[in-house]
Design a protein around this motif. Structure first.
Motif, PDB file in Angstrom:
ATOM      1  N   LEU A  66     -31.447   3.122  29.051  1.00 49.32           N
ATOM      2  CA  LEU A  66     -30.865   3.716  30.256  1.00 49.32           C
ATOM      3  C   LEU A  66     -31.171   5.205  30.324  1.00 49.32           C
ATOM      4  N   LEU A  67     -31.005   5.911  29.206  1.00 45.25           N
ATOM      5  CA  LEU A  67     -31.277   7.349  29.193  1.00 45.25           C
ATOM      6  C   LEU A  67     -32.748   7.634  29.458  1.00 45.25           C
ATOM      7  N   HIS A  68     -33.633   6.814  28.905  1.00 40.96           N
ATOM      8  CA  HIS A  68     -35.059   6.984  29.180  1.00 40.96           C
ATOM      9  C   HIS A  68     -35.344   6.891  30.672  1.00 40.96           C
ATOM     10  N   HIS A  69     -34.846   5.838  31.308  1.00 41.85           N
ATOM     11  CA  HIS A  69     -35.184   5.626  32.710  1.00 41.85           C
ATOM     12  C   HIS A  69     -34.512   6.640  33.619  1.00 41.85           C
ATOM     13  N   VAL A  70     -33.355   7.125  33.237  1.00 36.83           N
ATOM     14  CA  VAL A  70     -32.743   8.213  34.003  1.00 36.83           C
ATOM     15  C   VAL A  70     -33.590   9.470  33.890  1.00 36.83           C
ATOM     16  N   THR A  71     -34.026   9.795  32.671  1.00 36.11           N
ATOM     17  CA  THR A  71     -34.880  10.962  32.459  1.00 36.11           C
ATOM     18  C   THR A  71     -36.172  10.842  33.245  1.00 36.11           C
ATOM     19  N   TRP A  72     -36.810   9.685  33.155  1.00 37.11           N
ATOM     20  CA  TRP A  72     -38.080   9.482  33.856  1.00 37.11           C
ATOM     21  C   TRP A  72     -37.889   9.503  35.364  1.00 37.11           C
ATOM     22  N   SER A  73     -36.696   9.120  35.833  1.00 35.05           N
ATOM     23  CA  SER A  73     -36.426   9.152  37.275  1.00 35.05           C
ATOM     24  C   SER A  73     -36.426  10.573  37.818  1.00 35.05           C
ATOM     25  N   ILE A  74     -36.086  11.540  36.981  1.00 42.02           N
ATOM     26  CA  ILE A  74     -36.162  12.938  37.420  1.00 42.02           C
ATOM     27  C   ILE A  74     -37.617  13.306  37.684  1.00 42.02           C
ATOM     28  N   ASN A  75     -38.520  12.794  36.850  1.00 41.46           N
ATOM     29  CA  ASN A  75     -39.950  13.049  37.040  1.00 41.46           C
ATOM     30  C   ASN A  75     -40.497  12.351  38.273  1.00 41.46           C
ATOM     31  N   SER A  76     -40.036  11.138  38.517  1.00 38.10           N
ATOM     32  CA  SER A  76     -40.622  10.320  39.588  1.00 38.10           C
ATOM     33  C   SER A  76     -39.803  10.408  40.873  1.00 38.10           C
ATOM     34  N   ILE A  77     -38.602   9.873  40.868  1.00 41.23           N
ATOM     35  CA  ILE A  77     -37.793   9.796  42.089  1.00 41.23           C
ATOM     36  C   ILE A  77     -37.484  11.174  42.659  1.00 41.23           C
ATOM     37  N   CYS A  78     -37.096  12.105  41.787  1.00 37.31           N
ATOM     38  CA  CYS A  78     -36.687  13.436  42.265  1.00 37.31           C
ATOM     39  C   CYS A  78     -37.853  14.306  42.701  1.00 37.31           C
ATOM     40  N   HIS A  79     -39.080  13.815  42.551  1.00 36.56           N
ATOM     41  CA  HIS A  79     -40.236  14.518  43.109  1.00 36.56           C
ATOM     42  C   HIS A  79     -40.848  13.744  44.267  1.00 36.56           C
ATOM     43  N   ALA A  80     -40.176  12.675  44.675  1.00 32.32           N
ATOM     44  CA  ALA A  80     -40.678  11.879  45.796  1.00 32.32           C
ATOM     45  C   ALA A  80     -39.702  11.856  46.963  1.00 32.32           C
ATOM     46  N   ILE A  81     -38.401  11.881  46.665  1.00 27.13           N
ATOM     47  CA  ILE A  81     -37.392  11.836  47.732  1.00 27.13           C
ATOM     48  C   ILE A  81     -36.307  12.872  47.429  1.00 27.13           C
TER      49      ILE A  81
END
Length: 321
Positions: free
Chosen positions: A225-240
């Motif tokens: 869970l922590l991995h995917h939350v961290t990676w979401s900052i890289n992906s989701i938070c730079h797309a939307i």
């Protein structure tokens, strides 16, 4: 934010000559790629299996408490330690706290601290441009290109053979023997991160079943869970996300990730003002990391904290016509 490759295999000569260690300009070995895949894949399978497992059996209060504590501890090690402290210098820390932040950040199993910091500093230097290790826009702006870019930004970039040059991007940490030593101990910290919850679960319940369920929830599921939350900052938070502050990239604020990311998903202000100790600056923007830094400041463990002033925040807002 960044999650970096797992294993660093150079010798303990780094402690005597840290300026020559962790070059970061070589290539990952095949076994490193395999290990990385296992450390990503196995916890992810555990995360996928979590719902049916919880529905039928194997989730008790001890599992929940241990998982939440380990998530917050390792999560703050990344957000407050690896990110805001080591990467951006948002505050200064006394030596015991400095070492502790490096250790608990390593519990997240996102790579040794020096490698993590080097990757993230490179990300900020080239954010959403050529040279950014994990921009979701690297393949273009069409839907297929963005989908490919989102995968790359989320986790695909972790398998890139080339590594960030740590002498170029983290020379300060290479001169710090304490931090070099923690980076060297990373494999042992990973083992601790995996086995400590199981040991605690077994002790609390005084049963091997308690140890097994704690290992599943507080080790495998927590790490995934922590991995995917961290990676979401890289992906989701730079797309939307909302972009109320002027930045030279596409970073956005994604409110529904705020709690799980401990405040990191208020990402637009962070890229507009990277050294700020607080990312959630507007009313209702919960920033657990900033509040924890504030506690350390009150205890005297952290000092020279770069809290954003109202004038500074307002100066970075996008003026709407």
């Amino acid at each position: 934010m960044t999650a970096s490759p797992l294993i660093d295999t150079r010798t303990d000569d780094a402690l005597e000559h840290p300026e020559t260690a962790f070059h970061g300009d070589d290539q990952k070995k095949v076994w490193e790629q395999i290990a990385l895949g296992l450390f990503i894949g196995i916890p992810f399978v555990a995360l996928v299996a979590a719902v049916p497992v919880a529905w039928g059996w194997g989730l008790g209060w001890s599992d929940i408490v241990i998982a939440v504590v380990m998530y917050f501890l390792s999560g703050f090690g990344i957000t407050g330690g690896f990110h805001r402290y080591f990467t951006h210098g948002a505050f200064k820390a006394k030596r015991p706290l400095r070492i502790a932040l490096a250790v608990i950040g390593s519990l997240a199993v996102e790579g040794p601290v020096i490698r993590w910091v080097a990757d993230h500093r490179r990300h900020h230097k080239f954010s959403d441009k050529e040279g950014d290790p994990h921009s979701p826009w690297r393949y273009g702006e069409t839907v297929p290109a963005l989908l490919k870019g989102l995968y790359h930004a989320h986790m695909g970039w972790l398998f890139d053979v080339e590594q960030t040059n740590q002498r170029q991007y983290a020379p300060d940490l290479l001169k710090d023997k304490d931090i070099v030593r923690v980076s060297r101990w990373f494999p042992y910290i990973v083992i601790t991160s995996l086995l400590l919850p199981a040991a605690l679960g077994a002790l609390v319940t005084w049963s091997w079943q308690g140890g097994l369920t704690a290992f599943f929830w507080a080790s495998l599921v927590r790490i995934a869970l922590l991995h995917h939350v961290t990676w979401s900052i890289n992906s989701i938070c730079h797309a939307i996300g909302e972009r109320g502050f002027a930045s030279r990239d596409r970073s956005g604020n994604v409110w529904w990730l705020a709690i799980l990311s401990l405040g990191e998903s208020w990402h637009n202000l962070h890229h507009a003002d990277p050294t700020s100790a607080r990312h959630g600056v507007d009313r209702g923007q919960v920033d657990i990391t900033a509040r924890t830094i504030w506690v350390f400041e009150k205890l005297g463990w952290a000092y020279d904290v770069r809290w954003p002033s109202t004038a500074r925040v307002d100066s970075k807002r996008v003026v709407k016509a």
